[in-house]
Design a protein around this motif. Sequence first.
Motif, mmCIF file in Angstrom:
data_model
loop_
_atom_site.group_PDB
_atom_site.id
_atom_site.type_symbol
_atom_site.label_atom_id
_atom_site.label_comp_id
_atom_site.label_asym_id
_atom_site.label_seq_id
_atom_site.Cartn_x
_atom_site.Cartn_y
_atom_site.Cartn_z
ATOM 1 N N LEU A 45 16.523 1.145 6.428
ATOM 2 C CA LEU A 45 16.398 0.106 7.452
ATOM 3 C C LEU A 45 15.665 -1.108 6.902
ATOM 4 O O LEU A 45 16.050 -2.257 7.160
ATOM 5 N N TRP A 46 14.622 -0.853 6.132
ATOM 6 C CA TRP A 46 13.860 -1.959 5.546
ATOM 7 C C TRP A 46 14.714 -2.749 4.569
ATOM 8 O O TRP A 46 14.592 -3.970 4.465
ATOM 9 N N SER A 47 15.602 -2.067 3.843
ATOM 10 C CA SER A 47 16.505 -2.770 2.927
ATOM 11 C C SER A 47 17.473 -3.666 3.689
ATOM 12 O O SER A 47 17.893 -4.719 3.189
ATOM 13 N N GLU A 48 17.817 -3.271 4.909
ATOM 14 C CA GLU A 48 18.673 -4.102 5.748
ATOM 15 C C GLU A 48 17.932 -5.336 6.252
ATOM 16 O O GLU A 48 18.534 -6.399 6.450
ATOM 17 N N PHE A 49 16.629 -5.177 6.487
ATOM 18 C CA PHE A 49 15.801 -6.259 7.031
ATOM 19 C C PHE A 49 14.559 -6.431 6.157
ATOM 20 O O PHE A 49 13.446 -6.106 6.557
ATOM 21 N N PRO A 50 14.739 -6.939 4.934
ATOM 22 C CA PRO A 50 13.649 -6.934 3.952
ATOM 23 C C PRO A 50 12.482 -7.857 4.285
ATOM 24 O O PRO A 50 11.421 -7.740 3.654
ATOM 25 N N ASP A 51 12.659 -8.778 5.246
ATOM 26 C CA ASP A 51 11.529 -9.644 5.592
ATOM 27 C C ASP A 51 10.661 -9.047 6.689
ATOM 28 O O ASP A 51 9.696 -9.663 7.134
ATOM 29 N N CYS A 52 10.974 -7.829 7.130
ATOM 30 C CA CYS A 52 10.089 -7.100 8.042
ATOM 31 C C CYS A 52 8.888 -6.546 7.271
ATOM 32 O O CYS A 52 8.814 -6.645 6.048
ATOM 33 N N TYR A 53 7.979 -5.935 8.001
ATOM 34 C CA TYR A 53 6.866 -5.192 7.418
ATOM 35 C C TYR A 53 7.171 -3.702 7.461
ATOM 36 O O TYR A 53 8.085 -3.252 8.153
ATOM 37 N N MET A 54 6.390 -2.939 6.705
ATOM 38 C CA MET A 54 6.362 -1.490 6.821
ATOM 39 C C MET A 54 4.904 -1.088 6.855
ATOM 40 O O MET A 54 4.116 -1.538 6.032
ATOM 41 N N GLN A 55 4.519 -0.279 7.833
ATOM 42 C CA GLN A 55 3.128 0.166 7.916
ATOM 43 C C GLN A 55 3.086 1.680 8.133
ATOM 44 O O GLN A 55 3.912 2.260 8.840
ATOM 45 N N THR A 56 2.107 2.298 7.495
ATOM 46 C CA THR A 56 1.885 3.728 7.658
ATOM 47 C C THR A 56 0.495 4.045 7.110
ATOM 48 O O THR A 56 -0.290 3.149 6.821
ATOM 49 N N HIS A 57 0.184 5.323 6.999
ATOM 50 C CA HIS A 57 -1.125 5.759 6.506
ATOM 51 C C HIS A 57 -0.971 6.464 5.163
ATOM 52 O O HIS A 57 0.068 7.072 4.892
ATOM 53 N N VAL A 58 -2.013 6.412 4.352
ATOM 54 C CA VAL A 58 -1.990 7.122 3.078
ATOM 55 C C VAL A 58 -3.410 7.528 2.680
ATOM 56 O O VAL A 58 -4.364 6.776 2.877
ATOM 57 N N SER A 59 -3.538 8.738 2.174
ATOM 58 C CA SER A 59 -4.764 9.209 1.514
ATOM 59 C C SER A 59 -6.025 8.900 2.297
ATOM 60 O O SER A 59 -7.013 8.391 1.759
ATOM 61 N N GLU A 60 -6.015 9.252 3.587
ATOM 62 C CA GLU A 60 -7.181 9.001 4.421
ATOM 63 C C GLU A 60 -8.273 10.031 4.182
ATOM 64 O O GLU A 60 -9.448 9.699 4.104
ATOM 65 N N ASN A 61 -7.881 11.302 4.090
ATOM 66 C CA ASN A 61 -8.865 12.343 3.789
ATOM 67 C C ASN A 61 -8.237 13.387 2.875
ATOM 68 O O ASN A 61 -7.009 13.458 2.742
ATOM 69 N N ARG A 62 -9.052 14.193 2.263
ATOM 70 C CA ARG A 62 -8.565 15.105 1.230
ATOM 71 C C ARG A 62 -7.679 16.209 1.798
ATOM 72 O O ARG A 62 -6.722 16.643 1.147
ATOM 73 N N SER A 63 -7.970 16.687 3.004
ATOM 74 C CA SER A 63 -7.127 17.733 3.588
ATOM 75 C C SER A 63 -5.730 17.191 3.883
ATOM 76 O O SER A 63 -4.722 17.894 3.735
ATOM 77 N N GLU A 64 -5.644 15.934 4.291
ATOM 78 C CA GLU A 64 -4.348 15.303 4.534
ATOM 79 C C GLU A 64 -3.558 15.174 3.229
ATOM 80 O O GLU A 64 -2.343 15.424 3.199
ATOM 81 N N VAL A 65 -4.241 14.790 2.147
ATOM 82 C CA VAL A 65 -3.584 14.682 0.837
ATOM 83 C C VAL A 65 -3.000 16.037 0.436
ATOM 84 O O VAL A 65 -1.854 16.129 -0.043
ATOM 85 N N ALA A 66 -3.773 17.108 0.669
ATOM 86 C CA ALA A 66 -3.309 18.453 0.325
ATOM 87 C C ALA A 66 -2.120 18.858 1.192
ATOM 88 O O ALA A 66 -1.170 19.502 0.709
#
Length: 357
Positions: free
Chosen positions: A139-160
């Motif tokens: 979808l982002w490739s279809e509309f490349p001037d949009c944003y993408m937001q999400t979460h990453v590596s907030e805490n170690r248990s989540e990473v695991a």
Amino acid sequence: MVSPGQVAVSCQRPVYTKSRTRPERKYADKAFAASVAKVFLNECLKNGITTNCIYCTVFPQSVDALFEEAERLGMRIAAGKVLMNRNAPDYLLDTTQSGYDDSKALIGKWHGRGRLMYAITPRFAPTSTADQLESAGALWSEFPDCYMQTHVSENRSEVAWVKELFPDRKGYLDVYDHHKLCRPRAVFGHGIHLTDDEMDCMHATGSAISHCPTSNFFLGSGYLDVFRAADKRRPVRVGLGTDLGAGTSFSILLTLNEAYKAAQLNNHALTAGHAYYLATRGTAHAMYIEDKVGSIAPGMEADIVVLNMKSTPIIEYRMQFAKDIHEALFIQMTLGDDRAVQATYVAGQLRYEQAKS
């Protein structure tokens, strides 16, 4: 004092308990979502936040409600419907196809309409299957001037947990990169525990981190090292986030207070200049809109905050001893809160003014 409007990222929390999901379920009601959007954006203005990157809910009507209110106020925001097809209560789930279809329809309706910007929003990797993340990348490739937001590596248990869910990937960020979700205008919440290789990837792809210290301290997740992120050999774009949902205040000044503590715990001193840069032009740079907001200059969009530098008796007393502007600003970010915001202008229009006592 007059300063550029403050730019912040505000996130919903990817944590599910009965007490949290019941309120979120209410956003299926457009009227309820509209009432919350009004309160939320008014509080942003009260705290001098003029640009936001916002997670809505899984319900498209919650996105409509937020954009409608932002459009009424003339605010520049990026927001989107959460994509989430697993590891959550059934009534908060979409499907890969419905998430794609709903998001595409919302992009067509809102993205680029006035100052409004759409953000494709996988909540975080554990709540999306690989095919939903692939769909988000397509979808982002279809509309490349949009944003993408999400979460990453907030805490170690989540990473695991992410490693368990995606055993074929090298790490948490690689899950997103593999599905073409690491690019310019990608905003990743937190990023506390990113490895050196992942920081290299963030730099190479032009992705950004939203530093959310009040949330990180409240949840005991850790504390981002913004100086490590800014390493001159491979600088990563970093902006400031309130992360309301687990963050504890709308106030950017209070958020800078916590950012200072996070830096101290990483053995660095965050100067007032660096701190206010994060809150203004730094976040605009992270969002690729520094040509529009984040500073005061000819041709900018005139999002402006007027600060009362003596907003409380103790601040007024302390300001007697300020030697220069740097110390004066430091006093504001260690003692100040929403009471310091005298007025907020959005695109040159007065949208908030503190009542005179």
